[in-house]
Write an enzyme that holds these catalytic residues in place. Structure first.
Site, PDB file in Angstrom:
ATOM      1  N   ARG A  61      -9.590   0.520   8.968  1.00  0.00           N
ATOM      2  CA  ARG A  61      -9.206  -0.634   9.150  1.00  0.00           C
ATOM      3  C   ARG A  61     -10.415  -1.708  10.103  1.00  0.00           C
ATOM      4  O   ARG A  61     -10.228  -2.567  10.320  1.00  0.00           O
ATOM      5  CB  ARG A  61      -7.966  -0.779   9.999  1.00  0.00           C
ATOM      6  CG  ARG A  61      -6.772  -1.052   9.376  1.00  0.00           C
ATOM      7  CD  ARG A  61      -5.702  -0.854  10.303  1.00  0.00           C
ATOM      8  NE  ARG A  61      -4.267  -1.562  10.177  1.00  0.00           N
ATOM      9  CZ  ARG A  61      -3.262  -0.940   9.484  1.00  0.00           C
ATOM     10  NH1 ARG A  61      -3.369   0.242   8.917  1.00  0.00           N
ATOM     11  NH2 ARG A  61      -2.237  -1.815   9.359  1.00  0.00           N
TER      12      ARG A  61
ATOM     13  N   ARG B 110      11.608  -5.573   4.980  1.00  0.00           N
ATOM     14  CA  ARG B 110      11.452  -3.830   4.783  1.00  0.00           C
ATOM     15  C   ARG B 110      12.230  -3.211   5.488  1.00  0.00           C
ATOM     16  O   ARG B 110      12.495  -3.400   6.526  1.00  0.00           O
ATOM     17  CB  ARG B 110       9.941  -3.835   4.966  1.00  0.00           C
ATOM     18  CG  ARG B 110       9.604  -2.228   5.160  1.00  0.00           C
ATOM     19  CD  ARG B 110       8.220  -2.152   5.290  1.00  0.00           C
ATOM     20  NE  ARG B 110       7.501  -2.630   6.304  1.00  0.00           N
ATOM     21  CZ  ARG B 110       5.794  -2.404   6.427  1.00  0.00           C
ATOM     22  NH1 ARG B 110       5.152  -1.928   5.405  1.00  0.00           N
ATOM     23  NH2 ARG B 110       5.344  -2.917   7.461  1.00  0.00           N
TER      24      ARG B 110
ATOM     25  N   LYS C  46       0.895  -1.147  -0.114  1.00  0.00           N
ATOM     26  CA  LYS C  46      -0.101   0.010  -0.159  1.00  0.00           C
ATOM     27  C   LYS C  46       0.884   1.238   0.174  1.00  0.00           C
ATOM     28  O   LYS C  46       0.512   2.203  -0.836  1.00  0.00           O
ATOM     29  CB  LYS C  46      -0.930  -0.230   1.216  1.00  0.00           C
ATOM     30  CG  LYS C  46      -1.832  -1.220   1.264  1.00  0.00           C
ATOM     31  CD  LYS C  46      -2.490  -1.111   2.683  1.00  0.00           C
ATOM     32  CE  LYS C  46      -2.136  -1.103   3.876  1.00  0.00           C
ATOM     33  NZ  LYS C  46      -1.250  -2.501   4.087  1.00  0.00           N
TER      34      LYS C  46
ATOM     35  N   ARG D  42      11.211  -1.153  11.081  1.00  0.00           N
ATOM     36  CA  ARG D  42      10.217  -0.757  12.243  1.00  0.00           C
ATOM     37  C   ARG D  42      10.357  -1.936  13.200  1.00  0.00           C
ATOM     38  O   ARG D  42      10.470  -3.212  12.884  1.00  0.00           O
ATOM     39  CB  ARG D  42       8.781  -0.791  11.515  1.00  0.00           C
ATOM     40  CG  ARG D  42       8.476   0.480  10.727  1.00  0.00           C
ATOM     41  CD  ARG D  42       7.166   0.238   9.954  1.00  0.00           C
ATOM     42  NE  ARG D  42       6.197  -0.409  10.531  1.00  0.00           N
ATOM     43  CZ  ARG D  42       4.846  -0.483  10.096  1.00  0.00           C
ATOM     44  NH1 ARG D  42       4.873   0.116   8.632  1.00  0.00           N
ATOM     45  NH2 ARG D  42       4.060  -1.271  10.471  1.00  0.00           N
TER      46      ARG D  42
ATOM     47  N   ARG E 270      -0.832  -9.085  13.618  1.00  0.00           N
ATOM     48  CA  ARG E 270      -1.322  -8.125  12.687  1.00  0.00           C
ATOM     49  C   ARG E 270      -2.142  -8.624  11.631  1.00  0.00           C
ATOM     50  O   ARG E 270      -3.117  -8.082  11.292  1.00  0.00           O
ATOM     51  CB  ARG E 270      -0.291  -7.195  12.022  1.00  0.00           C
ATOM     52  CG  ARG E 270       0.298  -6.187  12.872  1.00  0.00           C
ATOM     53  CD  ARG E 270       2.030  -5.956  12.789  1.00  0.00           C
ATOM     54  NE  ARG E 270       2.261  -5.202  11.260  1.00  0.00           N
ATOM     55  CZ  ARG E 270       3.224  -4.885  10.887  1.00  0.00           C
ATOM     56  NH1 ARG E 270       4.364  -5.770  11.435  1.00  0.00           N
ATOM     57  NH2 ARG E 270       3.510  -4.276   9.549  1.00  0.00           N
TER      58      ARG E 270
HETATM   59  P1  ADP Z   1       2.253  -1.819   3.244  1.00  0.00           P
HETATM   60  O1  ADP Z   1       2.147  -0.301   3.190  1.00  0.00           O
HETATM   61  O2  ADP Z   1       1.040  -2.500   2.583  1.00  0.00           O
HETATM   62  O3  ADP Z   1       2.527  -2.541   4.788  1.00  0.00           O
HETATM   63  P2  ADP Z   1       4.815  -1.611   1.881  1.00  0.00           P
HETATM   64  O4  ADP Z   1       4.404  -0.696   0.573  1.00  0.00           O
HETATM   65  O5  ADP Z   1       5.645  -1.044   2.919  1.00  0.00           O
HETATM   66  O6  ADP Z   1       3.495  -2.360   2.406  1.00  0.00           O
HETATM   67  O7  ADP Z   1       5.665  -2.761   1.229  1.00  0.00           O
HETATM   68  C1  ADP Z   1       5.993  -4.043   1.942  1.00  0.00           C
HETATM   69  C2  ADP Z   1       7.534  -4.432   1.787  1.00  0.00           C
HETATM   70  O8  ADP Z   1       7.193  -5.261   0.359  1.00  0.00           O
HETATM   71  C3  ADP Z   1       8.646  -3.403   1.160  1.00  0.00           C
HETATM   72  O9  ADP Z   1       9.791  -3.801   1.948  1.00  0.00           O
HETATM   73  C4  ADP Z   1       8.343  -3.052  -0.139  1.00  0.00           C
HETATM   74  O10 ADP Z   1       9.765  -2.797  -0.614  1.00  0.00           O
HETATM   75  C5  ADP Z   1       7.962  -4.495  -0.616  1.00  0.00           C
HETATM   76  N1  ADP Z   1       7.026  -4.358  -1.815  1.00  0.00           N
HETATM   77  C6  ADP Z   1       6.136  -3.813  -2.043  1.00  0.00           C
HETATM   78  N2  ADP Z   1       5.412  -4.000  -3.164  1.00  0.00           N
HETATM   79  C7  ADP Z   1       6.058  -5.121  -3.664  1.00  0.00           C
HETATM   80  C8  ADP Z   1       5.920  -5.822  -4.791  1.00  0.00           C
HETATM   81  N3  ADP Z   1       4.867  -5.725  -5.748  1.00  0.00           N
HETATM   82  N4  ADP Z   1       6.715  -7.162  -4.771  1.00  0.00           N
HETATM   83  C9  ADP Z   1       7.667  -7.095  -4.453  1.00  0.00           C
HETATM   84  N5  ADP Z   1       7.844  -6.404  -3.060  1.00  0.00           N
HETATM   85  C10 ADP Z   1       7.052  -5.570  -2.747  1.00  0.00           C
HETATM   86  P1  ADP Z   2       1.108  -2.226   8.023  1.00  0.00           P
HETATM   87  O1  ADP Z   2       2.600  -2.385   7.710  1.00  0.00           O
HETATM   88  O2  ADP Z   2       0.644  -2.852   8.697  1.00  0.00           O
HETATM   89  O3  ADP Z   2       0.540  -1.616   6.799  1.00  0.00           O
HETATM   90  P2  ADP Z   2       0.837   0.458   9.396  1.00  0.00           P
HETATM   91  O4  ADP Z   2       1.872   1.565   9.433  1.00  0.00           O
HETATM   92  O5  ADP Z   2      -0.289   0.846   8.535  1.00  0.00           O
HETATM   93  O6  ADP Z   2       1.250  -0.949   9.033  1.00  0.00           O
HETATM   94  O7  ADP Z   2       0.329   0.312  10.901  1.00  0.00           O
HETATM   95  C1  ADP Z   2       1.147   0.059  11.884  1.00  0.00           C
HETATM   96  C2  ADP Z   2       0.411   0.098  13.229  1.00  0.00           C
HETATM   97  O8  ADP Z   2      -0.157   1.275  13.515  1.00  0.00           O
HETATM   98  C3  ADP Z   2      -0.737  -1.107  13.426  1.00  0.00           C
HETATM   99  O9  ADP Z   2      -0.248  -2.413  13.377  1.00  0.00           O
HETATM  100  C4  ADP Z   2      -1.687  -0.557  14.344  1.00  0.00           C
HETATM  101  O10 ADP Z   2      -1.169  -0.820  15.527  1.00  0.00           O
HETATM  102  C5  ADP Z   2      -1.633   0.898  13.900  1.00  0.00           C
HETATM  103  N1  ADP Z   2      -2.718   1.644  13.146  1.00  0.00           N
HETATM  104  C6  ADP Z   2      -2.383   1.831  12.077  1.00  0.00           C
HETATM  105  N2  ADP Z   2      -3.218   2.393  11.225  1.00  0.00           N
HETATM  106  C7  ADP Z   2      -4.522   1.921  11.963  1.00  0.00           C
HETATM  107  C8  ADP Z   2      -5.879   2.324  11.954  1.00  0.00           C
HETATM  108  N3  ADP Z   2      -6.262   2.748  10.976  1.00  0.00           N
HETATM  109  N4  ADP Z   2      -6.620   1.732  12.934  1.00  0.00           N
HETATM  110  C9  ADP Z   2      -5.966   1.222  14.046  1.00  0.00           C
HETATM  111  N5  ADP Z   2      -4.621   0.865  14.019  1.00  0.00           N
HETATM  112  C10 ADP Z   2      -3.891   1.570  13.284  1.00  0.00           C
END
Ligand code: ADP
Ligand code: ADP
Ligand code: ZN
Length: 213
Positions: free
Chosen positions: A87, A126, A13, A160, A171
């Site tokens: 969420r 990541r 995302k 992280r 999660r």
């Molecule tokens: P989210 O925001 O949904 O938690 P991220 O965008 O942070 O996910 O992506 C999670 C990890 O996967 C990061 O290390 C990113 O570089 C990698 N990643 C994201 N999209 C892809 C993809 N399509 N294929 C392989 N790796 C990806």
């Molecule tokens: P992810 O890699 O899981 O997509 P995020 O950066 O979106 O991680 O979220 C990290 C943490 O922040 C979550 O595990 C939760 O504890 C909190 N969090 C983020 N967004 C929300 C939300 N919309 N509602 C509740 N908790 C949230």
């Protein structure tokens, strides 16, 4: 045009949101980033949510809805990208009400589909640039030069605290229990568009671009 990127932790995302910001001038609203900022700046709210985030549980609806409301009413651009919000069903209802109050609506909800096995690899590899927020991965998106950001040249790479297998398991369960019902919620409204999040980053980009037009 306001859109939601919906998907489990590690679905990609944030990676796709950053690209939409760069190419379309949209505004990324990531509640995860907002909560981490609150933690880093040591606010009362930040202290309150730290342990919950590290354990991989969701923070309260009240807190995240408050964060989103503040940003929605103060920022202007070519539409909002909701990344990691909503969420829960309560958050989805609140978002609908907030947008309606501003005379706006949701254009599309993009569901990024990735299986659990791939998510473990995504999350454990990541890291991000602490200076500009660029997202990297040890295997799928390494920096050109070790330890140096391709985007801004910074050398402050961060991992992280919650990007470990234990927290990820919690999660993921939170996602399936509380967030995945949103798939049905938006499907019923006719807003849902699934994309194959397992494809490589550029292919996912292209699928999203095809949907948004
Ligand atoms: P989210 O925001 O949904 O938690 P991220 O965008 O942070 O996910 O992506 C999670 C990890 O996967 C990061 O290390 C990113 O570089 C990698 N990643 C994201 N999209 C892809 C993809 N399509 N294929 C392989 N790796 C990806
Ligand atoms: P992810 O890699 O899981 O997509 P995020 O950066 O979106 O991680 O979220 C990290 C943490 O922040 C979550 O595990 C939760 O504890 C909190 N969090 C983020 N967004 C929300 C939300 N919309 N509602 C509740 N908790 C949230
Ligand atoms: Zn950088």
């Amino acid at each position: 045009m306001n859109i939601i990127l919906l998907g489990p932790p590690g679905a990609g995302k944030g990676t796709q949101a950053r690209h939409l910001v760069e190419t379309r001038g949209m505004i990324q609203l990531s509640t995860g980033d907002m909560l981490r900022e609150a933690r880093n700046s040591g606010t009362e709210m930040g202290k309150k949510v730290a342990a919950i985030m590290d354990a991989g549980k969701l923070v309260t609806d009240e807190i995240v809805i408050g964060l989103i409301e503040e940003r929605l009413t103060t920022e202007k651009g070519a539409g909002f990208i909701f990344d990691g919000f909503p969420r829960t069903l309560a958050q989805a209802d609140a978002l609908g009400a907030l947008l309606a109050k501003l005379g706006q609506s949701l254009h599309t909800v993009i569901e990024m589909r990735v299986d659990d096995e791939a998510l473990v690899k995504r999350i454990t590899g990541r890291f991000t640039c602490g200076d500009c927020g660029e997202v990297y991965h040890d295997e799928t998106k390494p920096t050109a030069e070790p330890g140096k950001c391709d985007n801004c040249g910074g050398t402050n790479m961060v991992r992280r605290a919650d990007d470990n297998e234990d927290s990820l398991r919690t999660r993921l369960m939170e996602y399936y229990k509380k967030t995945s019902p949103l798939i049905g919620y938006y499907y019923a409204k006719g807003d849902l568009r699934p994309v194959n999040g397992l494809a490589d980053i550029k292919e996912v980009r292209a699928s999203i671009a095809a949907i948004l037009g």
